[in-house]
Design a protein around this motif. Structure first.
Motif, PDB file in Angstrom:
ATOM      1  N   ALA A 409      30.922   4.840  11.945  1.00 44.34           N
ATOM      2  CA  ALA A 409      30.258   5.244  13.183  1.00 44.34           C
ATOM      3  C   ALA A 409      28.738   5.188  13.019  1.00 44.34           C
ATOM      4  O   ALA A 409      28.029   4.678  13.904  1.00 44.34           O
ATOM      5  CB  ALA A 409      30.693   6.658  13.570  1.00 44.34           C
ATOM      6  N   ALA A 410      28.224   5.691  11.902  1.00 47.04           N
ATOM      7  CA  ALA A 410      26.779   5.685  11.670  1.00 47.04           C
ATOM      8  C   ALA A 410      26.250   4.254  11.549  1.00 47.04           C
ATOM      9  O   ALA A 410      25.190   3.922  12.099  1.00 47.04           O
ATOM     10  CB  ALA A 410      26.446   6.482  10.411  1.00 47.04           C
ATOM     11  N   THR A 411      26.972   3.400  10.833  1.00 49.96           N
ATOM     12  CA  THR A 411      26.555   2.003  10.696  1.00 49.96           C
ATOM     13  C   THR A 411      26.497   1.323  12.049  1.00 49.96           C
ATOM     14  O   THR A 411      25.524   0.642  12.394  1.00 49.96           O
ATOM     15  CB  THR A 411      27.534   1.243   9.774  1.00 49.96           C
ATOM     16  OG1 THR A 411      27.496   1.838   8.467  1.00 49.96           O
ATOM     17  CG2 THR A 411      27.158  -0.224   9.665  1.00 49.96           C
ATOM     18  N   GLU A 412      27.536   1.508  12.837  1.00 48.40           N
ATOM     19  CA  GLU A 412      27.620   0.886  14.150  1.00 48.40           C
ATOM     20  C   GLU A 412      26.527   1.397  15.078  1.00 48.40           C
ATOM     21  O   GLU A 412      25.823   0.619  15.742  1.00 48.40           O
ATOM     22  CB  GLU A 412      28.998   1.170  14.745  1.00 48.40           C
ATOM     23  CG  GLU A 412      29.261   0.517  16.091  1.00 48.40           C
ATOM     24  CD  GLU A 412      30.657   0.848  16.597  1.00 48.40           C
ATOM     25  OE1 GLU A 412      31.375  -0.082  16.966  1.00 48.40           O
ATOM     26  OE2 GLU A 412      31.011   2.047  16.610  1.00 48.40           O
ATOM     27  N   LEU A 413      26.356   2.706  15.140  1.00 53.30           N
ATOM     28  CA  LEU A 413      25.363   3.299  16.032  1.00 53.30           C
ATOM     29  C   LEU A 413      23.943   2.876  15.663  1.00 53.30           C
ATOM     30  O   LEU A 413      23.131   2.556  16.533  1.00 53.30           O
ATOM     31  CB  LEU A 413      25.474   4.822  15.998  1.00 53.30           C
ATOM     32  CG  LEU A 413      26.591   5.435  16.839  1.00 53.30           C
ATOM     33  CD1 LEU A 413      26.738   6.917  16.521  1.00 53.30           C
ATOM     34  CD2 LEU A 413      26.310   5.246  18.312  1.00 53.30           C
ATOM     35  N   LYS A 414      23.630   2.906  14.374  1.00 53.15           N
ATOM     36  CA  LYS A 414      22.276   2.538  13.940  1.00 53.15           C
ATOM     37  C   LYS A 414      21.989   1.073  14.214  1.00 53.15           C
ATOM     38  O   LYS A 414      20.896   0.713  14.662  1.00 53.15           O
ATOM     39  CB  LYS A 414      22.103   2.880  12.458  1.00 53.15           C
ATOM     40  CG  LYS A 414      22.042   4.378  12.195  1.00 53.15           C
ATOM     41  CD  LYS A 414      22.214   4.719  10.736  1.00 53.15           C
ATOM     42  CE  LYS A 414      21.068   4.277   9.874  1.00 53.15           C
ATOM     43  NZ  LYS A 414      21.207   4.747   8.477  1.00 53.15           N
ATOM     44  N   ALA A 415      22.978   0.212  13.950  1.00 57.48           N
ATOM     45  CA  ALA A 415      22.791  -1.214  14.211  1.00 57.48           C
ATOM     46  C   ALA A 415      22.619  -1.477  15.703  1.00 57.48           C
ATOM     47  O   ALA A 415      21.788  -2.305  16.110  1.00 57.48           O
ATOM     48  CB  ALA A 415      23.978  -2.005  13.659  1.00 57.48           C
ATOM     49  N   MET A 416      23.393  -0.764  16.528  1.00 55.65           N
ATOM     50  CA  MET A 416      23.274  -0.943  17.978  1.00 55.65           C
ATOM     51  C   MET A 416      21.937  -0.429  18.496  1.00 55.65           C
ATOM     52  O   MET A 416      21.303  -1.060  19.356  1.00 55.65           O
ATOM     53  CB  MET A 416      24.431  -0.235  18.676  1.00 55.65           C
ATOM     54  CG  MET A 416      25.771  -0.918  18.512  1.00 55.65           C
ATOM     55  SD  MET A 416      27.124  -0.012  19.307  1.00 55.65           S
ATOM     56  CE  MET A 416      26.580  -0.029  21.011  1.00 55.65           C
ATOM     57  N   MET A 417      21.488   0.724  17.996  1.00 52.34           N
ATOM     58  CA  MET A 417      20.211   1.267  18.438  1.00 52.34           C
ATOM     59  C   MET A 417      19.058   0.360  18.016  1.00 52.34           C
ATOM     60  O   MET A 417      18.123   0.115  18.793  1.00 52.34           O
ATOM     61  CB  MET A 417      20.017   2.681  17.895  1.00 52.34           C
ATOM     62  CG  MET A 417      18.711   3.341  18.340  1.00 52.34           C
ATOM     63  SD  MET A 417      18.559   3.504  20.147  1.00 52.34           S
ATOM     64  CE  MET A 417      19.678   4.872  20.443  1.00 52.34           C
ATOM     65  N   ALA A 418      19.113  -0.138  16.783  1.00 56.08           N
ATOM     66  CA  ALA A 418      18.065  -1.049  16.312  1.00 56.08           C
ATOM     67  C   ALA A 418      18.025  -2.311  17.174  1.00 56.08           C
ATOM     68  O   ALA A 418      16.950  -2.787  17.565  1.00 56.08           O
ATOM     69  CB  ALA A 418      18.306  -1.413  14.846  1.00 56.08           C
ATOM     70  N   HIS A 419      19.193  -2.854  17.477  1.00 55.74           N
ATOM     71  CA  HIS A 419      19.258  -4.050  18.330  1.00 55.74           C
ATOM     72  C   HIS A 419      18.713  -3.749  19.724  1.00 55.74           C
ATOM     73  O   HIS A 419      17.962  -4.561  20.300  1.00 55.74           O
ATOM     74  CB  HIS A 419      20.704  -4.535  18.432  1.00 55.74           C
ATOM     75  CG  HIS A 419      20.873  -5.736  19.320  1.00 55.74           C
ATOM     76  ND1 HIS A 419      20.605  -7.014  18.895  1.00 55.74           N
ATOM     77  CD2 HIS A 419      21.261  -5.835  20.626  1.00 55.74           C
ATOM     78  CE1 HIS A 419      20.823  -7.862  19.897  1.00 55.74           C
ATOM     79  NE2 HIS A 419      21.222  -7.171  20.949  1.00 55.74           N
TER      80      HIS A 419
END
Length: 458
Positions: A409-419
């Protein structure tokens, strides 16, 4: 009045009377646990109804009265024992499953046997995979996740030039998250199949809606009694394999990104610093799971969003299943059959644990990490990351049953927010107004009609 309505009213009345009797018996067993509300037969049942719409006020009042203790509030058909303070939260977090059951607590909250299926409750091998294999493979699979983030945002938002478009945040983000998650779960091309994704989104919504409705019924009216249920009880395993496998995949897909996006449009001053951080990290390290660890401002923003927008007033619900009950370190004993939970949202808003606790401070944890590093307190740095759990940060729970999917969840959320911050500008539909959460009992839901405007970065 039709037969179904009559049966429902009859069942609710019988349930209220049954609950009154049970509460009276439990009153004698746990007389040393104070009640927030009323203790009489009818009055406590009325409190149970009040809990549906006034739970935040009831739980907050109890937390203020007993910040390091245990209190109880009336639910429709049972008492809820609420634990406050680090010492007693650790008691719950460390209790063995055969004494205080995580599975039984989750069943009561989500009504999983009815909303997700009995098989997923009785044989939860998928959670072991999330905890082990999925987490170990995040580095290897991250390029696929990153690719899907790019494609999902482009396909769903369909932005051209400098135009602003308004989207309902919850369904839009659920579709994007479902695509990104399922790139890892089922791969191409199924993760982009519109019918499959619609089923994902509908499933996540229906589970919560159904659970809320089922909990309004007395326990003896909850079991299903239909032909499909009878068939599933007797059919050979190989003939029902598709159903439980599909349910396991769908059950991992839940809403994760909506509240953070509402926070970003409510506090736009955080967008540029997170954009600058993402640009610097990507320039130095490229796009990888390891690079996300360097995005401490984005990590902090998401962790703060979790703290402020905890989805439940109460977390870590457990059921006491040991016949002798469960004894806390302060000597309090809860009897067999009791439900216990920790006061999560009041903890997150406690001024003794967080300075200016009611204020959203997106870089609160990034600043703490910087201060700890300056003092060479490296162990405490890890405790302030999004994936870390603690007795004062309970969004993912804490202890042996902390959410096993938090690493993904953290990996996905951080990658989405960065994008998002690198490629889009965002603003609220109505300047200065954040869509209000929907509150039902102990649960907080992001507003399903709340909208946000997007455009390609200028």
């Amino acid at each position: 009045m039709d037969d179904q309505t009559f049966l429902l009213l009859y069942g609710v009345l019988a349930g209220v009377l049954f609950a009154s009797f049970r509460k009276a018996v439990y009153d004698r067993k746990v007389a040393n646990v104070p009640i927030v509300g009323f203790s009489g037969f009818i009055a406590s049942c009325w409190d149970g109804l009040r809990f549906i719409h006034q739970a935040p006020e009831l739980i907050q009042r109890g937390y203020e009265l007993y910040p390091e203790g245990i209190f109880r509030v009336a639910r429709l058909f049972r008492w809820e024992y609420v634990v406050c303070g680090p010492k007693l939260i650790k008691d719950v977090a460390g209790a063995p499953e055969h004494v205080v059951s995580f599975a039984e607590g989750a069943e009561e909250n989500v009504q999983m046997k009815f909303t997700m299926g009995r098989e997923i409750v009785e044989n939860h091998y998928h959670m072991d995979l999330v905890r082990t294999t999925l987490t170990r493979n995040l580095h290897k699979c991250f390029p696929d996740v990153r690719d899907e983030i790019i494609c999902a945002f482009d396909d769903v938002l369909e932005l051209e030039g400098s135009e602003w478009k308004s989207y309902p945040v919850l369904p839009t983000m659920m579709t994007i998250v479902a695509r990104v998650s399922n790139r890892l779960f089922v791969g191409l091309p199924l993760c982009r199949d519109k019918a499959y994704l619609a089923n994902n989104v509908a499933y996540a919504v229906d589970v919560i809606r159904s659970a809320n409705k089922i909990t309004l019924l007395p326990p003896f009216l909850r079991p299903q009694n239909d032909f499909i249920s009878w068939m599933l009880n007797i059919v050979d395993e190989d003939q029902k394999a598709v159903l439980p496998l599909t349910l396991r995949i769908l059950s991992v897909n839940m809403v994760l990104f909506t509240q953070a996006l509402f926070d970003l449009t409510t506090y736009p001053e955080y967008l540029l610093p997170m954009r600058e951080e993402a640009e610097r990290v990507v320039a130095e390290e490229g796009w990888s799971k390891a690079a996300l660890n360097s995005m401490v401002k984005i990590d902090s923003f998401l962790r703060e969003s979790q703290r402020i927008n905890t989805s439940g007033l109460l977390e870590m619900t457990r059921k006491v299943i040991a016949k002798e009950g469960f004894r806390f370190s302060d000597g309090t004993v809860l009897p067999y059959g009791s439900y216990v939970a920790v006061a999560a949202r009041p903890t997150h808003y406690d001024e003794s644990k967080y300075e200016n606790a009611t204020k959203f401070d997106g870089f609160r944890f990034a600043q703490e990490r910087t201060e700890h590093q300056a003092n060479h307190e490296s162990n405490d740095v890890f405790k302030r990351q999004m994936i870390s759990t603690a007795v004062d940060h309970l969004s993912f729970g804490t202890g042996k049953h902390a959410c096993p999917g938090r690493f993904f969840a953290a990996t996905e959320l951080k990658a989405m927010m960065a994008h998002l911050v690198l490629n889009y500008d965002v603003k609220p539909e109505v300047e200065g107004i954040r869509p209000a959460d929907i509150v039902f009992g102990q649960n907080f839901f992001p507003n399903p009609t709340g909208r946000v405007r997007f455009r390609k970065r200028q």
